[in-house]
Design an enzyme around this catalytic site. Structure first.
Site, PDB file in Angstrom:
ATOM      1  N   CYS A  45      36.776  30.023  46.817  1.00  0.00           N
ATOM      2  CA  CYS A  45      36.605  31.819  46.638  1.00  0.00           C
ATOM      3  C   CYS A  45      37.590  32.536  45.406  1.00  0.00           C
ATOM      4  O   CYS A  45      37.770  31.817  44.879  1.00  0.00           O
ATOM      5  CB  CYS A  45      38.189  32.351  47.941  1.00  0.00           C
ATOM      6  SG  CYS A  45      37.396  31.477  49.996  1.00  0.00           S
TER       7      CYS A  45
ATOM      8  N   CYS B 124      29.751  42.901  41.469  1.00  0.00           N
ATOM      9  CA  CYS B 124      30.537  43.169  42.631  1.00  0.00           C
ATOM     10  C   CYS B 124      31.343  44.779  41.615  1.00  0.00           C
ATOM     11  O   CYS B 124      31.691  44.720  41.179  1.00  0.00           O
ATOM     12  CB  CYS B 124      31.724  42.953  43.069  1.00  0.00           C
ATOM     13  SG  CYS B 124      32.323  43.842  45.139  1.00  0.00           S
TER      14      CYS B 124
ATOM     15  N   SER C 276      39.542  41.490  53.624  1.00  0.00           N
ATOM     16  CA  SER C 276      40.159  41.017  52.427  1.00  0.00           C
ATOM     17  C   SER C 276      41.490  41.734  52.857  1.00  0.00           C
ATOM     18  O   SER C 276      41.255  43.031  51.567  1.00  0.00           O
ATOM     19  CB  SER C 276      39.864  40.251  51.183  1.00  0.00           C
ATOM     20  OG  SER C 276      39.261  40.002  51.979  1.00  0.00           O
ATOM     21  N   LEU C 277      43.050  41.379  53.540  1.00  0.00           N
ATOM     22  CA  LEU C 277      44.254  42.349  52.806  1.00  0.00           C
ATOM     23  C   LEU C 277      45.027  42.713  51.699  1.00  0.00           C
ATOM     24  O   LEU C 277      44.381  43.574  50.997  1.00  0.00           O
ATOM     25  CB  LEU C 277      44.628  42.724  54.274  1.00  0.00           C
ATOM     26  CG  LEU C 277      45.493  42.808  54.352  1.00  0.00           C
ATOM     27  CD1 LEU C 277      44.921  44.834  55.046  1.00  0.00           C
ATOM     28  CD2 LEU C 277      46.562  43.168  55.717  1.00  0.00           C
TER      29      LEU C 277
ATOM     30  N   CYS D 233      37.981  43.586  41.828  1.00  0.00           N
ATOM     31  CA  CYS D 233      39.692  43.109  41.966  1.00  0.00           C
ATOM     32  C   CYS D 233      40.195  42.442  41.372  1.00  0.00           C
ATOM     33  O   CYS D 233      39.013  42.018  40.695  1.00  0.00           O
ATOM     34  CB  CYS D 233      39.704  42.441  43.055  1.00  0.00           C
ATOM     35  SG  CYS D 233      39.074  43.387  45.057  1.00  0.00           S
TER      36      CYS D 233
ATOM     37  N   CYS E  67      39.546  38.389  41.184  1.00  0.00           N
ATOM     38  CA  CYS E  67      38.711  38.040  41.731  1.00  0.00           C
ATOM     39  C   CYS E  67      37.362  37.548  40.239  1.00  0.00           C
ATOM     40  O   CYS E  67      37.434  39.065  39.772  1.00  0.00           O
ATOM     41  CB  CYS E  67      37.561  38.821  42.596  1.00  0.00           C
ATOM     42  SG  CYS E  67      35.857  38.631  43.227  1.00  0.00           S
TER      43      CYS E  67
ATOM     44  N   CYS F 181      28.085  29.897  52.624  1.00  0.00           N
ATOM     45  CA  CYS F 181      28.923  31.271  51.809  1.00  0.00           C
ATOM     46  C   CYS F 181      27.888  32.118  51.613  1.00  0.00           C
ATOM     47  O   CYS F 181      27.158  31.352  50.322  1.00  0.00           O
ATOM     48  CB  CYS F 181      30.357  31.170  51.476  1.00  0.00           C
ATOM     49  SG  CYS F 181      30.578  32.112  50.688  1.00  0.00           S
TER      50      CYS F 181
ATOM     51  N   GLU G 294      24.858  33.217  42.684  1.00  0.00           N
ATOM     52  CA  GLU G 294      25.357  32.013  43.857  1.00  0.00           C
ATOM     53  C   GLU G 294      25.609  31.520  45.423  1.00  0.00           C
ATOM     54  O   GLU G 294      26.049  32.854  45.996  1.00  0.00           O
ATOM     55  CB  GLU G 294      26.900  31.498  43.136  1.00  0.00           C
ATOM     56  CG  GLU G 294      26.556  31.163  41.469  1.00  0.00           C
ATOM     57  CD  GLU G 294      27.357  31.163  40.945  1.00  0.00           C
ATOM     58  OE1 GLU G 294      27.404  30.766  39.930  1.00  0.00           O
ATOM     59  OE2 GLU G 294      29.273  31.239  40.822  1.00  0.00           O
TER      60      GLU G 294
HETATM   61  N1  SAH Z   1      33.834  41.277  48.920  1.00  0.00           N
HETATM   62  C1  SAH Z   1      34.323  41.128  50.164  1.00  0.00           C
HETATM   63  C2  SAH Z   1      34.067  39.123  50.233  1.00  0.00           C
HETATM   64  C3  SAH Z   1      33.607  38.508  49.271  1.00  0.00           C
HETATM   65  S1  SAH Z   1      35.168  37.452  48.661  1.00  0.00           S
HETATM   66  C4  SAH Z   1      36.029  40.844  50.114  1.00  0.00           C
HETATM   67  O1  SAH Z   1      36.398  40.823  49.404  1.00  0.00           O
HETATM   68  O2  SAH Z   1      36.030  40.257  51.343  1.00  0.00           O
HETATM   69  C5  SAH Z   1      35.371  36.131  49.074  1.00  0.00           C
HETATM   70  C6  SAH Z   1      37.081  35.949  49.452  1.00  0.00           C
HETATM   71  O3  SAH Z   1      37.801  35.902  48.457  1.00  0.00           O
HETATM   72  C7  SAH Z   1      37.800  37.229  49.896  1.00  0.00           C
HETATM   73  O4  SAH Z   1      38.860  37.331  50.977  1.00  0.00           O
HETATM   74  C8  SAH Z   1      38.469  37.793  48.575  1.00  0.00           C
HETATM   75  O5  SAH Z   1      39.952  38.211  48.559  1.00  0.00           O
HETATM   76  C9  SAH Z   1      38.930  36.548  47.570  1.00  0.00           C
HETATM   77  N2  SAH Z   1      39.095  35.687  46.619  1.00  0.00           N
HETATM   78  C10 SAH Z   1      39.207  36.570  45.987  1.00  0.00           C
HETATM   79  N3  SAH Z   1      39.367  36.099  44.468  1.00  0.00           N
HETATM   80  C11 SAH Z   1      39.851  35.022  44.845  1.00  0.00           C
HETATM   81  C12 SAH Z   1      40.629  34.146  43.872  1.00  0.00           C
HETATM   82  N4  SAH Z   1      41.150  33.673  42.931  1.00  0.00           N
HETATM   83  N5  SAH Z   1      41.237  33.246  44.588  1.00  0.00           N
HETATM   84  C13 SAH Z   1      41.191  32.867  46.207  1.00  0.00           C
HETATM   85  N6  SAH Z   1      40.720  34.100  46.738  1.00  0.00           N
HETATM   86  C14 SAH Z   1      40.079  34.637  45.748  1.00  0.00           C
HETATM   87 FE1  SF4 Z   2      34.327  42.509  45.574  1.00  0.00          FE
HETATM   88 FE2  SF4 Z   2      35.740  40.984  46.849  1.00  0.00          FE
HETATM   89 FE3  SF4 Z   2      35.423  39.648  44.674  1.00  0.00          FE
HETATM   90 FE4  SF4 Z   2      37.385  42.344  45.450  1.00  0.00          FE
HETATM   91  S1  SF4 Z   2      37.578  39.706  46.334  1.00  0.00           S
HETATM   92  S2  SF4 Z   2      36.238  41.781  43.183  1.00  0.00           S
HETATM   93  S3  SF4 Z   2      35.481  42.831  46.550  1.00  0.00           S
HETATM   94  S4  SF4 Z   2      33.946  39.824  45.445  1.00  0.00           S
END
Ligand code: SAH
Ligand code: SF4
Length: 340
Positions: free
Chosen positions: A334, A106, A212-213, A110, A113, A99, A85
């Site tokens: 996100c 992935c 993404s901290l 996490c 996510c 985006c 997507e």
């Molecule tokens: N893998 C990379 C880029 C894609 S993730 C990364 O982690 O940076 C894109 C963004 O979405 C990241 O900043 C992540 O922290 C955020 N994200 C993931 N799951 C989310 C959620 N459920 N709610 C809000 N932001 C989320």
């Molecule tokens: Fe992958 Fe980014 Fe999602 Fe973490 S937040 S699972 S690194 S896409």
């Protein structure tokens, strides 16, 4: 589109070189999405090409527009049937950011996510990444006569675990002979892949980096972003410091707010100290992202709690924004991209 293969094909078939430039301009500058649209080509050639080459390496399966009209999600099918997507976000009037995804699934996993939940299916090729731009640009041109003004590598996947393809796609997006977007309008978001951050600083010092901290303590961060087990916070801190020293650029810090997990007052103070140990506050913009629902145990903090956290960071001298959630109604916000 695979331009190298096309160049070889045209040459082997005695087609003059200027035809390649015509195709290149039509696809990368005018966003033609099919051979029929490239009417400058002789019809004999136009009829032969589709059998050998596809203009885009992706098929658009579905396009969903959010209720407010400020987010448009594309679902693409890759060769082999996997789905990815991309989301167009209308952040300012007439300004669209795209985006893009870099992997199907992935591997980082996490737990908050939706993309991570399924693990990695496969890496995308350079064309599969840049063709997301071409398809979305074609859609905007046809439906609204508008253009994409920025690209964020923040869709499905961890960009630095597919570095070569991401690097090639950035080149296609910024090459003046191809798409030609300014490097300053390209941002890459990483979960904290340290070798990737170091390469990116050398290869693309004009592009933007987002990290993404989510947490500044190793135990919690390893739970939230399992890549932290490979690259703990001490290494990440050094890589970010070196990035800032070499590029002199501001780093965007993404912080997904999970209620009761990483949103206390004392956490805000620790986040501030951690960042200050990396570099002066002027080098950071902290983007607080209220958690978007993906199923699972997490909750977004109440608006008031987010405000307190954000004001506290602000009072400590950091630039802070709270990300507006665009496209939640189409599961395009996100973390919600799952390629369903
Ligand atoms: N893998 C990379 C880029 C894609 S993730 C990364 O982690 O940076 C894109 C963004 O979405 C990241 O900043 C992540 O922290 C955020 N994200 C993931 N799951 C989310 C959620 N459920 N709610 C809000 N932001 C989320
Ligand atoms: Fe992958 Fe980014 Fe999602 Fe973490 S937040 S699972 S690194 S896409």
């Amino acid at each position: 589109m695979d331009l190298k293969k096309l160049a070889v094909f045209l040459e082997e078939n005695g087609v003059p070189a200027f035809r390649l430039k015509q195709v290149r301009d039509a696809v990368y500058k005018n966003f033609a999405a099919s051979w029929e649209e490239i009417s400058v080509l002789p019809s004999a050639l136009r009829e032969r090409l589709p059998r050998q080459f596809r203009v885009h390496t992706l098929d658009t399966l579905e396009t969903q527009v959010s209720k407010k009209g400020n987010a448009i999600k594309f679902c693409f099918e890759l060769k082999g049937g996997l789905k990815i997507e991309s989301v167009l976000l209308n952040i300012m009037p007439e300004k669209w950011s795209l985006c893009v995804s870099t992997q199907a699934g992935c591997p980082v996993r996490c737990p908050f996510c939706a993309t991570g939940r399924k693990g990695l299916k496969r890496n995308l090729s350079p064309e599969e990444i840049s063709d997301q731009f071409l398809a979305a640009a074609h859609y905007l041109k046809v439906t609204r006569a508008q253009k994409i003004s920025g690209v964020i590598f923040m869709g499905m996947g961890e960009p630095f675990l597919n570095y070569e393809a991401v690097s090639a796609a950035i080149k296609t997006i910024t090459d003046p002979d191809l798409i030609g977007l300014g490097a300053r309008h390209v941002s890459v978001s990483t979960a904290g892949h340290v070798p990737g951050i170091r390469r990116f600083a050398k290869d693309f010092p004009q592009c933007n980096l987002a990290i993404s901290l989510q947490a500044v303590e190793d135990a919690l961060r390893s739970d939230l972003v399992p890549l932290n087990r490979n690259y703990p916070l001490s290494q990440l801190s050094r890589a970010l410091r070196d990035y800032i020293t070499t590029t002199k650029r501001r780093v965007f810090v993404e912080y997904v707010m999970l209620d009761g997990v990483n949103n206390s007052r004392s956490t805000a103070a620790r986040l501030n100290s951690w960042l200050r140990a990396v570099a002066a506050p002027k080098y950071f913009t902290v983007n607080l992202i209220p958690y978007n629902r993906t199923g699972g145990p997490y909750k977004a903090p109440a608006r008031e709690r987010i405000k307190i956290f954000s004001e506290l960071l602000g009072s400590l001298g950091l630039e802070v924004t709270v990300r507006k959630s665009l496209g939640e109604d189409i599961a395009g916000a996100c973390g919600q991209l799952a390629g369903k």
